[in-house]
Design a protein around this motif. Structure first.
Motif, PDB file in Angstrom:
ATOM      1  N   VAL A 125       0.872  -1.243  -0.086  1.00  0.00           N
ATOM      2  CA  VAL A 125      -0.052   0.069  -0.008  1.00  0.00           C
ATOM      3  C   VAL A 125       0.871   1.364   0.108  1.00  0.00           C
ATOM      4  O   VAL A 125       0.349   2.161  -0.484  1.00  0.00           O
ATOM      5  CB  VAL A 125      -1.043  -0.163   1.320  1.00  0.00           C
ATOM      6  N   GLY A 126       2.147   1.208   0.583  1.00  0.00           N
ATOM      7  CA  GLY A 126       2.878   2.383   0.719  1.00  0.00           C
ATOM      8  C   GLY A 126       3.410   2.810  -0.604  1.00  0.00           C
ATOM      9  O   GLY A 126       3.311   2.063  -1.578  1.00  0.00           O
ATOM     10  N   ALA A 127       4.264   3.786  -0.386  1.00  0.00           N
ATOM     11  CA  ALA A 127       4.869   4.445  -1.693  1.00  0.00           C
ATOM     12  C   ALA A 127       6.065   3.386  -2.117  1.00  0.00           C
ATOM     13  O   ALA A 127       6.634   2.748  -1.423  1.00  0.00           O
ATOM     14  CB  ALA A 127       5.520   5.782  -1.286  1.00  0.00           C
ATOM     15  N   HIS A 128       6.344   3.365  -3.515  1.00  0.00           N
ATOM     16  CA  HIS A 128       7.059   2.609  -3.989  1.00  0.00           C
ATOM     17  C   HIS A 128       8.469   3.234  -4.096  1.00  0.00           C
ATOM     18  O   HIS A 128       8.394   4.314  -4.004  1.00  0.00           O
ATOM     19  CB  HIS A 128       6.678   2.039  -5.423  1.00  0.00           C
ATOM     20  N   SER A 129       9.537   2.404  -4.211  1.00  0.00           N
ATOM     21  CA  SER A 129      10.778   3.053  -3.994  1.00  0.00           C
ATOM     22  C   SER A 129      11.262   3.629  -5.160  1.00  0.00           C
ATOM     23  O   SER A 129      12.394   4.672  -5.320  1.00  0.00           O
ATOM     24  CB  SER A 129      12.019   2.011  -3.547  1.00  0.00           C
ATOM     25  N   PHE A 130      10.809   3.256  -6.595  1.00  0.00           N
ATOM     26  CA  PHE A 130      11.391   3.835  -7.877  1.00  0.00           C
ATOM     27  C   PHE A 130      10.236   3.684  -8.731  1.00  0.00           C
ATOM     28  O   PHE A 130       9.197   3.128  -8.463  1.00  0.00           O
ATOM     29  CB  PHE A 130      12.633   3.296  -8.353  1.00  0.00           C
ATOM     30  N   LYS A 160       9.566  19.067 -14.049  1.00  0.00           N
ATOM     31  CA  LYS A 160       9.441  19.870 -12.535  1.00  0.00           C
ATOM     32  C   LYS A 160       8.616  19.127 -11.805  1.00  0.00           C
ATOM     33  O   LYS A 160       7.328  18.626 -12.498  1.00  0.00           O
ATOM     34  CB  LYS A 160       9.134  21.146 -12.863  1.00  0.00           C
ATOM     35  N   HIS A 161       8.228  19.279 -10.645  1.00  0.00           N
ATOM     36  CA  HIS A 161       7.086  19.128  -9.744  1.00  0.00           C
ATOM     37  C   HIS A 161       6.760  17.686  -9.460  1.00  0.00           C
ATOM     38  O   HIS A 161       6.095  17.132  -8.746  1.00  0.00           O
ATOM     39  CB  HIS A 161       6.025  19.883 -10.085  1.00  0.00           C
ATOM     40  N   ILE A 162       7.578  16.627 -10.085  1.00  0.00           N
ATOM     41  CA  ILE A 162       7.240  15.347  -9.925  1.00  0.00           C
ATOM     42  C   ILE A 162       8.127  14.570  -8.815  1.00  0.00           C
ATOM     43  O   ILE A 162       7.887  13.650  -8.312  1.00  0.00           O
ATOM     44  CB  ILE A 162       6.944  14.527 -11.201  1.00  0.00           C
ATOM     45  N   PHE A 163       9.374  15.266  -8.478  1.00  0.00           N
ATOM     46  CA  PHE A 163      10.403  14.523  -7.698  1.00  0.00           C
ATOM     47  C   PHE A 163       9.920  14.735  -6.128  1.00  0.00           C
ATOM     48  O   PHE A 163      10.830  13.812  -5.379  1.00  0.00           O
ATOM     49  CB  PHE A 163      11.614  14.897  -8.285  1.00  0.00           C
ATOM     50  N   GLY A 164       9.156  15.458  -5.934  1.00  0.00           N
ATOM     51  CA  GLY A 164       8.732  15.437  -4.394  1.00  0.00           C
ATOM     52  C   GLY A 164       8.014  14.362  -3.984  1.00  0.00           C
ATOM     53  O   GLY A 164       8.495  13.484  -3.154  1.00  0.00           O
ATOM     54  N   PRO A 165       6.895  14.156  -4.766  1.00  0.00           N
ATOM     55  CA  PRO A 165       5.973  12.892  -4.420  1.00  0.00           C
ATOM     56  C   PRO A 165       6.787  11.540  -4.998  1.00  0.00           C
ATOM     57  O   PRO A 165       6.451  10.388  -4.213  1.00  0.00           O
ATOM     58  CB  PRO A 165       4.833  12.994  -5.271  1.00  0.00           C
ATOM     59  N   LYS A 181      12.615   8.386 -12.813  1.00  0.00           N
ATOM     60  CA  LYS A 181      13.182   8.457 -13.844  1.00  0.00           C
ATOM     61  C   LYS A 181      12.502   8.715 -15.054  1.00  0.00           C
ATOM     62  O   LYS A 181      11.400   8.005 -15.435  1.00  0.00           O
ATOM     63  CB  LYS A 181      14.167   7.384 -14.207  1.00  0.00           C
ATOM     64  N   VAL A 182      12.639   9.799 -15.932  1.00  0.00           N
ATOM     65  CA  VAL A 182      12.077  10.080 -17.134  1.00  0.00           C
ATOM     66  C   VAL A 182      12.992   9.535 -18.045  1.00  0.00           C
ATOM     67  O   VAL A 182      14.243   9.996 -18.458  1.00  0.00           O
ATOM     68  CB  VAL A 182      11.772  11.616 -17.383  1.00  0.00           C
ATOM     69  N   LEU A 183      12.597   8.448 -18.904  1.00  0.00           N
ATOM     70  CA  LEU A 183      13.370   7.940 -20.224  1.00  0.00           C
ATOM     71  C   LEU A 183      12.918   8.382 -21.425  1.00  0.00           C
ATOM     72  O   LEU A 183      11.493   8.289 -21.745  1.00  0.00           O
ATOM     73  CB  LEU A 183      13.375   6.536 -19.805  1.00  0.00           C
ATOM     74  N   ARG A 184      13.864   8.921 -22.178  1.00  0.00           N
ATOM     75  CA  ARG A 184      13.366   9.482 -23.358  1.00  0.00           C
ATOM     76  C   ARG A 184      13.488   8.407 -24.415  1.00  0.00           C
ATOM     77  O   ARG A 184      14.418   7.630 -24.692  1.00  0.00           O
ATOM     78  CB  ARG A 184      14.209  10.589 -23.906  1.00  0.00           C
TER      79      ARG A 184
END
Length: 141
Positions: free
Chosen positions: A29-34, A125-130, A135-138
């Protein structure tokens, strides 16, 4: 053993099982690590426009928006992804559901009013807090 002893043993066994089971359930249920999202950029044929698509897992969208409805992410895409100060992505409004690596995904797509180049710079931007380990892969199309 008498009946009271058997009842006590069963209760003790159930209690021990519950103690072992609760931490396992909390991990799920908790946040995942990556997490990983996939960004695809390509030319449209028009000199000052590019086409983009960005695939997220459903649980990343929920972590970012607080909602399990992918529509909640549409107004935020322009804040999350930026190609230049004056070039923000415009979401088409269509969300393509799918499955990748056994997980529910949503792909958002649209255009941006800037020239496409193979080495175009983009800022997330703004997604690395939550999602601190995101990682954003192009991807190439």
């Amino acid at each position: 053993m008498n009946t009271n002893s058997l009842s006590l043993v069963r209760k003790l066994r159930a209690f021990c099982f519950a103690i072992l089971l609760v931490p396992l359930l909390q991990q799920g249920v908790g946040a995942h690590s990556f997490s990983t999202s996939f960004l695809t950029l390509e030319p449209t044929g028009q000199p000052q426009q590019l086409r983009w698509s960005w695939r997220f897992t459903a649980h990343d969208i929920e972590a970012l928006t607080g909602s399990n409805n992918p529509q909640a992410a549409l107004p935020l895409i322009g804040e999350w992804l930026n190609f230049a100060d004056d070039c923000r992505p415009l979401a088409s409004g269509a969300i393509k559901p799918g499955v990748h690596a056994g997980e529910q995904t949503y792909t958002f797509s649209g255009t941006a009013p800037c020239a496409y180049t193979d080495d175009i710079n983009y800022t997330v931007k703004h997604i690395f807090g939550p999602l601190p380990d995101h990682k954003v892969l192009r991807q190439s199309n």
